[in-house]
Design a protein around this motif. Structure first.
Motif, PDB file in Angstrom:
ATOM      1  N   GLU A 136       0.846  -1.211   0.000  1.00 36.85           N
ATOM      2  CA  GLU A 136       0.000   0.000   0.000  1.00 36.85           C
ATOM      3  C   GLU A 136       0.882   1.262   0.000  1.00 36.85           C
ATOM      4  OE1 GLU A 136      -2.416   1.915   3.544  1.00 36.85           O
ATOM      5  OE2 GLU A 136      -2.865  -0.214   3.339  1.00 36.85           O
ATOM      6  N   LEU A 137       1.960   1.230   0.803  1.00 40.34           N
ATOM      7  CA  LEU A 137       2.873   2.382   0.861  1.00 40.34           C
ATOM      8  C   LEU A 137       3.599   2.568  -0.469  1.00 40.34           C
ATOM      9  CD1 LEU A 137       4.429   1.936   4.420  1.00 40.34           C
ATOM     10  CD2 LEU A 137       2.986   3.816   3.657  1.00 40.34           C
ATOM     11  N   PHE A 138       3.966   1.460  -1.110  1.00 41.56           N
ATOM     12  CA  PHE A 138       4.614   1.565  -2.423  1.00 41.56           C
ATOM     13  C   PHE A 138       3.685   2.283  -3.402  1.00 41.56           C
ATOM     14  CE2 PHE A 138       8.566  -1.103  -3.306  1.00 41.56           C
ATOM     15  CZ  PHE A 138       9.051  -0.939  -2.014  1.00 41.56           C
ATOM     16  N   ARG A 139       2.415   1.893  -3.381  1.00 38.88           N
ATOM     17  CA  ARG A 139       1.466   2.568  -4.287  1.00 38.88           C
ATOM     18  C   ARG A 139       1.391   4.056  -3.940  1.00 38.88           C
ATOM     19  NH1 ARG A 139      -1.188  -2.668  -4.496  1.00 38.88           N
ATOM     20  NH2 ARG A 139      -2.010  -2.378  -2.399  1.00 38.88           N
ATOM     21  N   LEU A 140       1.362   4.360  -2.641  1.00 39.43           N
ATOM     22  CA  LEU A 140       1.246   5.751  -2.177  1.00 39.43           C
ATOM     23  C   LEU A 140       2.422   6.602  -2.662  1.00 39.43           C
ATOM     24  CD1 LEU A 140      -0.439   7.642  -0.236  1.00 39.43           C
ATOM     25  CD2 LEU A 140       1.188   7.014   1.537  1.00 39.43           C
ATOM     26  N   VAL A 141       3.633   6.027  -2.650  1.00 35.74           N
ATOM     27  CA  VAL A 141       4.802   6.825  -3.056  1.00 35.74           C
ATOM     28  C   VAL A 141       5.117   6.676  -4.549  1.00 35.74           C
ATOM     29  CG1 VAL A 141       5.837   6.775  -0.744  1.00 35.74           C
ATOM     30  CG2 VAL A 141       6.524   5.058  -2.413  1.00 35.74           C
ATOM     31  N   GLY A 142       4.209   6.022  -5.283  1.00 36.11           N
ATOM     32  CA  GLY A 142       4.373   5.937  -6.737  1.00 36.11           C
ATOM     33  C   GLY A 142       5.287   4.824  -7.204  1.00 36.11           C
ATOM     34  N   LEU A 143       5.394   3.744  -6.404  1.00 34.49           N
ATOM     35  CA  LEU A 143       6.189   2.580  -6.833  1.00 34.49           C
ATOM     36  C   LEU A 143       5.250   1.398  -7.060  1.00 34.49           C
ATOM     37  CD1 LEU A 143       9.175   2.633  -4.266  1.00 34.49           C
ATOM     38  CD2 LEU A 143       9.295   3.243  -6.691  1.00 34.49           C
TER      39      LEU A 143
END
Ligand code: SF4
Length: 322
Positions: A136-143
């Motif tokens: 979820e954090l990867f999606r949030l930071v654009g990864l």
């Protein structure tokens, strides 16, 4: 008025060196509310990073907090033991360090490194939930979450910086400190990451302290700006106010030294001289040896950090007008 989540009160910190005590942070006070972004700006060595490491109590062996308080939701972190502080560090306040993207372990997959950081700091750790959170954090930071399975050398500089931001967000902190997090990147990637970090901070309603020597970067990411000089906070106001009506000659000097992206074209002026040696700082206003407006009182007495109305504070005997 919103209650501050962080209240730094008269914070003073020294480094002990063979040559003597270095007064790195001197009577610094400020507040931060939920969802607010405070930019700390000043030349290198002015004490910005020293304030940050005090907030996390990540002090090197030769550093001591000599006075003041750091209230996080009313709890003073200064007298707490290392074990007690660990309950707050990363979980309540986390930090993206300068050049942190180079600190990723080259032999571990990036996703595993973030999961491991969560395991160290979270009480109710569950492996599947942590994996899901990292995705979820990867999606949030654009990864792309598929990148969790790759190693740091397979990432570009910008991707590594995004992963480090994800790591700093992993324990859902209330406050994030970002210390020059984009300086190692080219300007285009830097600008994109700055905008994304600001959007994430607003979306998650976190408090953010953004540290930079570049006043133009600070303008982009901050609601309020604190200007530091030689270990002291010399001016603080909301971003619009400080850019349109600087009161302290050092703030005005910093602005003249950086190009404006929005204002009319103008000649840049370098600040004369060097910041003082904090082993033996000048008496009175520490800016006086470089200040064109300095008088006798400036050389003898420390100016009070005075309220000029509208949440605009400055420490100067001869404040600028207009
Ligand atoms: Fe300059 Fe005096 Fe103001 Fe210091 S107190 S910034 S020396 S005018």
């Amino acid at each position: 008025m919103t209650e501050p989540i962080l209240y730094v009160d008269d914070l003073t910190m020294h480094y002990t060196t063979r040559a003597g005590d270095v007064s790195a942070v001197d009577n610094v006070s400020f507040t931060l509310t939920k969802g607010e972004s405070l930019g700390l700006v000043g030349e290198s060595g002015c004490g910005k990073t020293s304030v940050a490491i005090c907030l996390l109590k990540l002090l090197p062996d030769n550093a001591r907090i000599k006075g003041g308080h750091i209230y996080l939701d009313g709890v003073d972190l200064v007298p707490l033991s290392e074990e007690q502080v660990r309950r707050y560090r990363w979980r309540r306040i986390s930090m993206i360090f300068q050049a942190a993207m180079n600190s990723l372990n080259p032999v571990y997959k990036v996703g595993d490194q973030i999961v491991e950081a969560m395991e160290t700091h979270l009480e109710n750790f569950s492996y599947p939930a942590a994996r899901e959170k990292v995705a979820e954090l990867f999606r949030l930071v654009g990864l792309d979450p598929a990148l969790m399975e790759q190693y740091p050398h397979e990432y570009s500089g910008g991707m590594r910086q995004r992963a480090v931001i994800a790591m700093a967000l992993a324990c859902d902190p209330d406050i994030i400190i970002a210390d020059e997090p984009t300086t190692a990147l080219d300007v285009i990637v830097q600008d994109r990451i700055l905008k994304e970090l600001r959007a994430i901070q607003q979306k998650l309603n976190m408090g953010m302290i953004y540290i930079s020597h570049d006043i133009a970067v600070i303008a982009e990411v901050s609601d309020c700006v604190g200007v530091m000089y030689a270990g002291r906070l010399v001016e603080k106001a909301c971003t619009e106010e400080i850019f349109h009506h600087p009161i302290h000659p050092y703030t005005a000097g910093l602005m003249s030294a950086f190009p404006s992206i929005v204002g009319p074209k103008r000649e840049l002026t370098m600040l004369p001289g060097e910041p003082p040696d904090l082993l033996n700082p000048p008496p009175g206003c520490r800016f006086h040896p470089r200040c064109p407006y300095a008088t006798e009182i400036c050389r003898e007495q420390v100016p009070e950090f005075k309220d000029y109305g509208g949440d605009h504070f400055a420490a100067c005997w001869h404040p600028l007008e207009g």
